[in-house]
Scaffold this active site. Structure first.
Site, PDB file in Angstrom:
ATOM      1  N   CYS A  86       0.816  -1.217   0.000  1.00  0.00           N
ATOM      2  CA  CYS A  86       0.000   0.000   0.000  1.00  0.00           C
ATOM      3  C   CYS A  86       0.847   1.263   0.000  1.00  0.00           C
ATOM      4  CB  CYS A  86      -0.933  -0.005   1.197  1.00  0.00           C
ATOM      5  SG  CYS A  86      -1.831  -1.560   1.354  1.00  0.00           S
ATOM      6  N   HIS A 335      -8.918   3.939  -1.341  1.00  0.00           N
ATOM      7  CA  HIS A 335      -7.578   3.378  -1.195  1.00  0.00           C
ATOM      8  C   HIS A 335      -7.241   2.428  -2.346  1.00  0.00           C
ATOM      9  CE1 HIS A 335      -3.949   1.786   0.359  1.00  0.00           C
ATOM     10  NE2 HIS A 335      -4.410   0.847   1.144  1.00  0.00           N
TER      11      HIS A 335
END
Lengths: 391, 391
Positions: A86, A335
C-alpha cells in the site's frame, strides 16, 4: 545536493470503475497532473518515470510500469515499477526525489495505479492478502482487517482508547471526503453510524475500514535547476524518511503502533530540519481508523497513548489546529493500493497551491504525507513546503 | 554529483532448489556479498536496500523487499522492491546508484531473487507469462520463446543470420559456464548439440533458450565519501543508461533488435564519456541466443546486421577481443528472473577485482552489464571501471 520540487499533481476519481482499465485510469491522472503545472509542461521534458502498483489486480504482473507509460505516449522514457504494498507510490515519489537529487534527471513522473474491483470478491481478497505476511499470517487465515483489529485491541487495552474515539476519526474524514469531488465515499456519517455499523473485525466496524478502490494518481517532481520554467510557486520536498520492519505484526516490538512510521517520520523531520510543530496539515495512512490514531502518535502530532483524546478534541478536523486527511483519507476518498501514496501528495499539492476547493485550508505552508505498506512492513513520510518567493 | 562504487557482490548458486526458500537464497547472496568486501563491511553501515523480483513465484507478491531484508536482519533499513520483469535487479542496481548520488545514502544493498522451479510447470509458465504483453500477446497464447523466435526469424530474413551462428553463442556461453561453479547448466556443448536439439519455437532449439532458475544475487554500492573504508581497489559506476519501450514486440519500430537496449547503451556511454571501444568485456541479456546477437548490435559491439559473423569469429569468447557472458550468461549460468541483473554485476565485480577463477580475463578495466525486461519493454545498461589508485 539539488533540491526537488513538486510542480504538478493529479488523479483520477477513486471508486469502482468496471469500464476503466488500469491504463485509462493512469492516463487520467497523468493528464490531470500535466494540466496542473502552473506554467505548463511539455511531456517531452519528462526524463524518467516511476510507477507504484501492487500488481494492477493481476492484469500485468510484469512490466506494469512501461505498460502505463507507453499508454500515455512516454515509451522510451526510463520507467521503473516500485512496490511496497500500500506504500508503493509513496516510495515511487521518494524514488523520484532521489532521481532528481542524483542529478540523473530533471523532471520525473511519479505515480501509482490499482484496479481492485473485480467481479470476483475472491480476487480482491487475494490481491489484498498477498501483501500480508504469508507464512504465519495469510496462510493461517489472518486478513488485514484482523491485523489492524489486533492493533486496535492492543491500543485500547494499553491506553484506554475507545470505539467512539476511533469513530471520531471516521466522522472527521467523511466530513472532508464529502467536500472532495474525487472521493469514493463522498458522504458524511455520524458518530452513531460509525459506532453501530456492522463489525468487520472486532473492535473495528465497517466505518473504521477503508473501501476497495480503483484509481490512479500522478506527481511531477523537478530539480531546482528547472523549477522556474514550470511555476512561480515552488513546493519544495523538504524532507523524506523511510523505514522497513518485519512484515508480520506478531514479530514487532509493539502491537499498538507502527515503528516503521515513527522512524520514517524522524528521518523526514531530520532531513527537513523540522519537527511536528512545523506541520500545518497532513495526509496519513488510515486504511483502518486505528492506523490514523497510531500515526498521530508515531508522527509526534500528540503524545504516545493520547491519540484517542486528540481526535476527540477536534484538533485534526478541517478547522482544527492540525487538520489530518483533508482529502477524506483512505477512509472516505478511497484506497487504490498503488495510487494511495501519490494521491496523498496530490492533496498536499492542491492545499499548498490554494486549489483545494471547499477543503481549502487557510494559507498552509507545510504539509506532510505518510504512507504505510502492509501492516507496517514499510513506511515513507514526506514533508512539503511552499516556498516564499521574492518576485 | 557524488560518484558511486561497487565494493562487494555475491550470489547463490543458480538452479532448481526445492529445499530453499526465496529468503534463504537471498541470505546466501547477501552473506557472499558482505564477505567479498575487501576490507569488510558491518551490516549496520547499510543505509538502504533495493530488491528486484518479479514476484518470488507468488510466495510474497506484496512487500517481498522487506520480507527478504528482515530475514537477513536488516529490518528498519528503508527497503524498496523494484520490478521490471527480467530487468528487475538491473533497475535495483540503478536505483542504488541514484540513492548514493542523491546524497540520501552512503551504502546501499541492491539485489534480486526469484524462485521459479515449482512442482507445477503451469506455475512456471504463469510467472514467465505475466511479463509478456497481456492483451495481445499473452492472452492469445504467445510465449516468450515465441516472441524471441519472431525476432530470430526477422534477423535471419533481414541479415542472413543462421541457426549455426545462434548456436555459436550457446556453445561459447556453455564453455564459460562450465568454468563457473555457480552455473545451473555448467557443462559444455557442441555446435551439433545446439543445432540439432529439439525445437522450442522455430528457429530456436533447446540450446538457444535459457533454463528456468531459482537464485539470488546482491551488490553493495557506496558513495565516494566512504569508499576508502571498504576497499583499496574501487570499482566505479562510470555510466548508467535505461530506457523503456512498448511492452509488446508487435508495436515496436523493429523486430530484429531491441530499441530500448540501444537507447540504454547510448545513455550509459554518454554518462561515462565512453564508447563501445572502451568496453573490455560484457554480460548481456541472453535469455535466448538471438537476444545476445541483437545485444552485440544494439550496444555497438559490431555493426548492425553483423552479429552472426561476429559471434562466429570467436570475438566474444573468453580469449576473444571482447569476451561476452564470461559467467556463462543466462544460457548456461541460469536466469532467476529477479536476480539476473544483479548477478551480471557479480561477474563484472569478480572479473574487475581478479577473482573470476578459471574464467579470469587478463587485466580488464571496463565491464558492461546489459539487462532486459520482457522482450524489450525495459532495458538498463551499466558501465563499471576499475580505477587506477595512487597508493
Amino acid at each position: 545536493m539539488t533540491d526537488a520540487y513538486v510542480v504538478g499533481a493529479g488523479q483520477s476519481d477513486y471508486g469502482a470503475f468496471p469500464d476503466e482499465s488500469y491504463r485509462s485510469l493512469f492516463a487520467t491522472a497523468y493528464e490531470d497532473a500535466l494540466d496542473s503545472v502552473p506554467d505548463g509542461m511539455d511531456p517531452d521534458r519528462i526524463d524518467e518515470a516511476v510507477v507504484g502498483t501492487l500488481g494492477v489486480g493481476g492484469r500485468q504482473l510484469g512490466l506494469p510500469g512501461p505498460a502505463v507509460t507507453e499508454h500515455v505516449g512516454l515509451h522510451g522514457v526510463p520507467t521503473t515499477r516500485v512496490e511496497n504494498a500500500c506504500a508503493a507510490s509513496g516510495y515511487a515519489v521518494r524514488q523520484a526525489v532521489q532521481a532528481v537529487k542524483s542529478g540523473m534527471a530533471d523532471v520525473v513522473l511519479a505515480g501509482g495505479v490499482e484496479v481492485m474491483n473485480d467481479a470476483s470478491g475472491d480476487a480482491v481478497r487475494y490481491w489484498l492478502g498477498v501483501s500480508g505476511e504469508t507464512e504465519w499470517e495469510r496462510l493461517s487465515g489472518t486478513t488485514f482487517s484482523g491485523v489492524y483489529a489486533q492493533m486496535a485491541s492492543a491500543h485500547m487495552r494499553e491506553y484506554g482508547t475507545t470505539v467512539e474515539q476511533l469513530s471520531h476519526a471516521a466522522v472527521k474524514s467523511h466530513e472532508n471526503g464529502a467536500k472532495n469531488p474525487h472521493a469514493q465515499l463522498g458522504f458524511e456519517c455520524t458518530l452513531e453510524d460509525a459506532v453501530n455499523a456492522p463489525t468487520v473485525a472486532d473492535p473495528l466496524t465497517l466505518y473504521h475500514c477503508c473501501p476497495t478502490s480503483d484509481g490512479a494518481a500522478a506527481v511531477l517532481v523537478v530539480s531546482e535547476d528547472v523549477v522556474e520554467e514550470f511555476t512561480d510557486d515552488p513546493i519544495r520536498v523538504a524532507g523524506v524518511g523511510a523505514s522497513s520492519d518485519r512484515v508480520g505484526l506478531f514479530q514487532r516490538e509493539t502491537y499498538t503502533n507502527v515503528p516503521a512510521s515513527r522512524r520514517a517520520g524522524e528521518g523526514a523531520y531530520e532531513m527537513a530540519g523540522m519537527s511536528a510543530d512545523d506541520v500545518d496539515f497532513a495526509e496519513v495512512h488510515d486504511c483502518f481508523s486505528i492506523a490514523e490514531l497510531a500515526a498521530y502518535e508515531d508522527l509526534g502530532f500528540c503524545e504516545q497513548g493520547k491519540a484517542g483524546e486528540f481526535v476527540e478534541s477536534g484538533a485534526t478536523r478541517l478547522d482544527g489546529d492540525l487538520p489530518v486527511n483533508t482529502s477524506g483519507g483512505l477512509k472516505s476518498k478511497g484506497h487504490p493500493i498503488g495510487a494511495t501514496g501519490a494521491g496523498q501528495v496530490v492533496e498536499v499539492f492542491e492545499q499548498l497551491s490554494g486549489h483545494a476547493g471547499e477543503r481549502q485550508l487557510n494559507d498552509p505552508r507545510v504539509g506532510l504525507t505518510h504512507n504505510v505498506g502492509g501492516s507496517g512492513g514499510a513506511a515513507v513520510v514526506h514533508l512539503f513546503e511552499r516556498e516564499e518567493v521574492a518576485r
